[in-house]
Design a protein around this motif. Sequence first.
Motif, PDB file in Angstrom:
ATOM      1  N   ALA A 100       0.834  -1.209   0.000  1.00  0.00           N
ATOM      2  CA  ALA A 100       0.000   0.000   0.000  1.00  0.00           C
ATOM      3  C   ALA A 100       0.866   1.256   0.000  1.00  0.00           C
ATOM      4  O   ALA A 100       0.511   2.265  -0.624  1.00  0.00           O
ATOM      5  N   LYS A 101       2.007   1.204   0.683  1.00  0.00           N
ATOM      6  CA  LYS A 101       2.918   2.351   0.695  1.00  0.00           C
ATOM      7  C   LYS A 101       3.363   2.717  -0.719  1.00  0.00           C
ATOM      8  O   LYS A 101       3.516   3.900  -1.046  1.00  0.00           O
ATOM      9  N   THR A 102       3.580   1.694  -1.566  1.00  0.00           N
ATOM     10  CA  THR A 102       4.015   1.990  -2.936  1.00  0.00           C
ATOM     11  C   THR A 102       2.920   2.700  -3.710  1.00  0.00           C
ATOM     12  O   THR A 102       3.205   3.571  -4.541  1.00  0.00           O
ATOM     13  N   VAL A 103       1.664   2.323  -3.452  1.00  0.00           N
ATOM     14  CA  VAL A 103       0.546   3.009  -4.111  1.00  0.00           C
ATOM     15  C   VAL A 103       0.469   4.452  -3.635  1.00  0.00           C
ATOM     16  O   VAL A 103       0.316   5.386  -4.435  1.00  0.00           O
ATOM     17  N   LYS A 136       1.010   7.601  -6.285  1.00  0.00           N
ATOM     18  CA  LYS A 136      -0.113   8.459  -6.679  1.00  0.00           C
ATOM     19  C   LYS A 136      -0.067   9.829  -5.992  1.00  0.00           C
ATOM     20  O   LYS A 136      -0.629  10.794  -6.498  1.00  0.00           O
ATOM     21  N   GLY A 137       0.571   9.913  -4.838  1.00  0.00           N
ATOM     22  CA  GLY A 137       0.764  11.205  -4.205  1.00  0.00           C
ATOM     23  C   GLY A 137      -0.519  11.880  -3.760  1.00  0.00           C
ATOM     24  O   GLY A 137      -1.558  11.247  -3.609  1.00  0.00           O
ATOM     25  N   LYS A 138      -0.445  13.184  -3.588  1.00  0.00           N
ATOM     26  CA  LYS A 138      -1.565  13.915  -3.002  1.00  0.00           C
ATOM     27  C   LYS A 138      -2.708  14.196  -3.971  1.00  0.00           C
ATOM     28  O   LYS A 138      -3.782  14.622  -3.540  1.00  0.00           O
ATOM     29  N   ASP A 139      -2.487  13.960  -5.258  1.00  0.00           N
ATOM     30  CA  ASP A 139      -3.505  14.344  -6.236  1.00  0.00           C
ATOM     31  C   ASP A 139      -4.243  13.185  -6.905  1.00  0.00           C
ATOM     32  O   ASP A 139      -5.300  13.400  -7.504  1.00  0.00           O
ATOM     33  N   MET A 158      -9.910   4.162   7.112  1.00  0.00           N
ATOM     34  CA  MET A 158      -9.012   4.152   5.954  1.00  0.00           C
ATOM     35  C   MET A 158      -8.074   5.363   6.001  1.00  0.00           C
ATOM     36  O   MET A 158      -6.880   5.264   5.707  1.00  0.00           O
ATOM     37  N   LEU A 159      -8.619   6.512   6.370  1.00  0.00           N
ATOM     38  CA  LEU A 159      -7.814   7.728   6.497  1.00  0.00           C
ATOM     39  C   LEU A 159      -6.744   7.551   7.577  1.00  0.00           C
ATOM     40  O   LEU A 159      -5.556   7.860   7.369  1.00  0.00           O
ATOM     41  N   LYS A 160      -7.154   7.052   8.719  1.00  0.00           N
ATOM     42  CA  LYS A 160      -6.233   6.823   9.836  1.00  0.00           C
ATOM     43  C   LYS A 160      -5.128   5.839   9.445  1.00  0.00           C
ATOM     44  O   LYS A 160      -3.942   6.078   9.685  1.00  0.00           O
ATOM     45  N   ASN A 161      -5.521   4.720   8.816  1.00  0.00           N
ATOM     46  CA  ASN A 161      -4.543   3.706   8.423  1.00  0.00           C
ATOM     47  C   ASN A 161      -3.532   4.243   7.426  1.00  0.00           C
ATOM     48  O   ASN A 161      -2.347   3.902   7.473  1.00  0.00           O
ATOM     49  N   CYS A 162      -3.998   5.061   6.505  1.00  0.00           N
ATOM     50  CA  CYS A 162      -3.119   5.603   5.473  1.00  0.00           C
ATOM     51  C   CYS A 162      -2.005   6.427   6.106  1.00  0.00           C
ATOM     52  O   CYS A 162      -0.843   6.353   5.685  1.00  0.00           O
ATOM     53  N   CYS A 174       0.937   3.663   6.491  1.00  0.00           N
ATOM     54  CA  CYS A 174       1.558   3.841   5.177  1.00  0.00           C
ATOM     55  C   CYS A 174       2.471   5.057   5.132  1.00  0.00           C
ATOM     56  O   CYS A 174       2.944   5.430   4.053  1.00  0.00           O
ATOM     57  N   ASP A 175       2.655   5.681   6.285  1.00  0.00           N
ATOM     58  CA  ASP A 175       3.541   6.847   6.384  1.00  0.00           C
ATOM     59  C   ASP A 175       3.144   7.972   5.437  1.00  0.00           C
ATOM     60  O   ASP A 175       3.999   8.741   4.965  1.00  0.00           O
ATOM     61  N   ALA A 176       1.860   8.073   5.153  1.00  0.00           N
ATOM     62  CA  ALA A 176       1.395   9.127   4.250  1.00  0.00           C
ATOM     63  C   ALA A 176       1.380  10.471   4.964  1.00  0.00           C
ATOM     64  O   ALA A 176       1.004  10.566   6.142  1.00  0.00           O
ATOM     65  N   GLU A 177       1.785  11.513   4.275  1.00  0.00           N
ATOM     66  CA  GLU A 177       1.611  12.855   4.798  1.00  0.00           C
ATOM     67  C   GLU A 177       0.115  13.141   4.912  1.00  0.00           C
ATOM     68  O   GLU A 177      -0.706  12.592   4.179  1.00  0.00           O
ATOM     69  N   GLU A 178      -0.233  14.039   5.839  1.00  0.00           N
ATOM     70  CA  GLU A 178      -1.654  14.343   6.036  1.00  0.00           C
ATOM     71  C   GLU A 178      -2.319  14.791   4.746  1.00  0.00           C
ATOM     72  O   GLU A 178      -3.452  14.409   4.456  1.00  0.00           O
ATOM     73  N   VAL A 179      -1.637  15.589   3.952  1.00  0.00           N
ATOM     74  CA  VAL A 179      -2.249  16.099   2.733  1.00  0.00           C
ATOM     75  C   VAL A 179      -2.567  14.964   1.757  1.00  0.00           C
ATOM     76  O   VAL A 179      -3.584  15.010   1.045  1.00  0.00           O
ATOM     77  N   VAL A 180      -1.742  13.940   1.723  1.00  0.00           N
ATOM     78  CA  VAL A 180      -1.987  12.816   0.822  1.00  0.00           C
ATOM     79  C   VAL A 180      -3.223  12.046   1.276  1.00  0.00           C
ATOM     80  O   VAL A 180      -4.138  11.764   0.486  1.00  0.00           O
ATOM     81  N   ALA A 181      -3.276  11.694   2.555  1.00  0.00           N
ATOM     82  CA  ALA A 181      -4.382  10.887   3.063  1.00  0.00           C
ATOM     83  C   ALA A 181      -5.702  11.656   3.058  1.00  0.00           C
ATOM     84  O   ALA A 181      -6.747  11.115   2.667  1.00  0.00           O
ATOM     85  N   ILE A 182      -5.664  12.912   3.483  1.00  0.00           N
ATOM     86  CA  ILE A 182      -6.906  13.695   3.540  1.00  0.00           C
ATOM     87  C   ILE A 182      -7.442  13.943   2.137  1.00  0.00           C
ATOM     88  O   ILE A 182      -8.643  13.773   1.880  1.00  0.00           O
ATOM     89  N   ASN A 183      -6.579  14.334   1.203  1.00  0.00           N
ATOM     90  CA  ASN A 183      -7.040  14.518  -0.177  1.00  0.00           C
ATOM     91  C   ASN A 183      -7.638  13.235  -0.736  1.00  0.00           C
ATOM     92  O   ASN A 183      -8.622  13.261  -1.481  1.00  0.00           O
ATOM     93  N   ALA A 184      -7.030  12.102  -0.389  1.00  0.00           N
ATOM     94  CA  ALA A 184      -7.479  10.817  -0.932  1.00  0.00           C
ATOM     95  C   ALA A 184      -8.879  10.445  -0.469  1.00  0.00           C
ATOM     96  O   ALA A 184      -9.566   9.655  -1.133  1.00  0.00           O
ATOM     97  N   ALA A 185      -9.313  11.014   0.638  1.00  0.00           N
ATOM     98  CA  ALA A 185     -10.642  10.715   1.163  1.00  0.00           C
ATOM     99  C   ALA A 185     -11.645  11.837   0.910  1.00  0.00           C
ATOM    100  O   ALA A 185     -12.830  11.680   1.222  1.00  0.00           O
ATOM    101  N   THR A 186     -11.183  12.944   0.330  1.00  0.00           N
ATOM    102  CA  THR A 186     -12.060  14.116   0.166  1.00  0.00           C
ATOM    103  C   THR A 186     -11.947  14.737  -1.229  1.00  0.00           C
ATOM    104  O   THR A 186     -12.780  14.513  -2.098  1.00  0.00           O
ATOM    105  N   LYS A 187     -10.895  15.473  -1.440  1.00  0.00           N
ATOM    106  CA  LYS A 187     -10.729  16.248  -2.673  1.00  0.00           C
ATOM    107  C   LYS A 187     -10.607  15.369  -3.915  1.00  0.00           C
ATOM    108  O   LYS A 187     -11.234  15.647  -4.953  1.00  0.00           O
ATOM    109  N   ASN A 188      -9.795  14.314  -3.833  1.00  0.00           N
ATOM    110  CA  ASN A 188      -9.525  13.517  -5.035  1.00  0.00           C
ATOM    111  C   ASN A 188     -10.758  12.786  -5.568  1.00  0.00           C
ATOM    112  O   ASN A 188     -11.019  12.829  -6.774  1.00  0.00           O
ATOM    113  N   PRO A 189     -11.533  12.082  -4.716  1.00  0.00           N
ATOM    114  CA  PRO A 189     -12.749  11.468  -5.270  1.00  0.00           C
ATOM    115  C   PRO A 189     -13.727  12.495  -5.828  1.00  0.00           C
ATOM    116  O   PRO A 189     -14.404  12.235  -6.826  1.00  0.00           O
ATOM    117  N   ALA A 190     -13.781  13.667  -5.200  1.00  0.00           N
ATOM    118  CA  ALA A 190     -14.670  14.712  -5.712  1.00  0.00           C
ATOM    119  C   ALA A 190     -14.208  15.199  -7.081  1.00  0.00           C
ATOM    120  O   ALA A 190     -15.009  15.339  -8.012  1.00  0.00           O
TER     121      ALA A 190
END
Length: 376
Positions: free
Chosen positions: A252-255, A259-262, A313-317, A321-337
């Motif tokens: 999951a870390k590789t994904v 894919k990053g924050k966007d 999912m946000l918490k786990n990311c 997965c050592d994701a920065e907050e911007v990556v995980a939060i965008n992945a659950a909010t901005k990106n799907p939108a």
Amino acid sequence: MIIQSTRVWIDEKFQSAQLEIKDNKIVGIHEYNKYPVDTDYKDERILPGLLDIHAHGFNGMDSNYATADGLKHWIASLPKEGVTSFLVTTSTAPEANLLESYELISKVIDEKLPGATPLGIHVEGPQISFDFKGAHNPYLIQKPNVEQFKRYQEHAQNKIKLICIAPEMDENHELIKYCVNNNVKVTLGHTGAKYDECVQAMHDGARSFTHTFNGMLGVHHREPGSAGAALALDDMYAELICDGVHVHYAVAKTVVRAKGKDKLILVTDAVQIKGLKPGIYDMPGRWVEVKEDGCGRLKDGRLAGSSNKMITMLKNCIEHCDAEEVVAINAATKNPARFLGLDTKGEIKLNNDADVIVIDDTYQVIQTYINGNPVL
């Protein structure tokens, strides 16, 4: 109404701010303590509402065999985990059942019930690969067919917004092209497509990958496969079930990094077992055992969806997965939108829908606002 916190997620970072909400919209973003407030959340975090674009059911109800009561219970329950919008997702099932469900789902969407907003329908199957079917019924898998999809959309009152297609099964990518030309987003999944075919599908309008690494041709150093395409194609979104079961956290870390924050999209892939206790259930169209890890499995041990929650999912990311907050939060909010073309959701900014959540530092949801209305 005005709410405030010292940590409001604005412009991809936490800031001290007040949010003024009126007529379902965010009409003002002010300095902290500038005006008297209705609720001061102090140091608790205020985020955009979470969007789950891949979820199949809840508390025993499967979207393939939808019931009005089941849908209404689902809509009312999702805000407890911070979800303010979602796509009702169906999977491979007899066409008659799907058409009946599409009609019912469409009617329930039109009721505009209090709770999470069902944005439309996500079709996952039967337009998939037999060889990468996962838990889908192998006897009901079909080649992608434009005329069949037209029947789907007619019964759904044009509320199908997203479809999963195995591109190698779609001759000349006819269904992909038809959907793209008719404002339906296309994601590639349950597929054995090689890298070059995924590239062509992208050129033909596909824009995402379904639950990356699950139900797709894996990575080989001489043939990147579907999973390699999901990682390598910078213009494509990629879903991730971030529960450590569907995809090992090391993978999951590789994904996350690729894919990053966007372009990362977190999903639950939650099915009708969500909300049920561990045990064995014989439901319409499926026998499934719910394990202590919250995932469902068929008799042969294959994964059959989850009872995941988006806030988890946000918490786990972030935590696994050592994701920065911007990556995980965008992945659950901005990106799907953004993927769905929703300009007024997924971000806290002026004139956006007032869909926001308040969480503490343990990721417990304190309050959920949908169209400005507190629902917890």
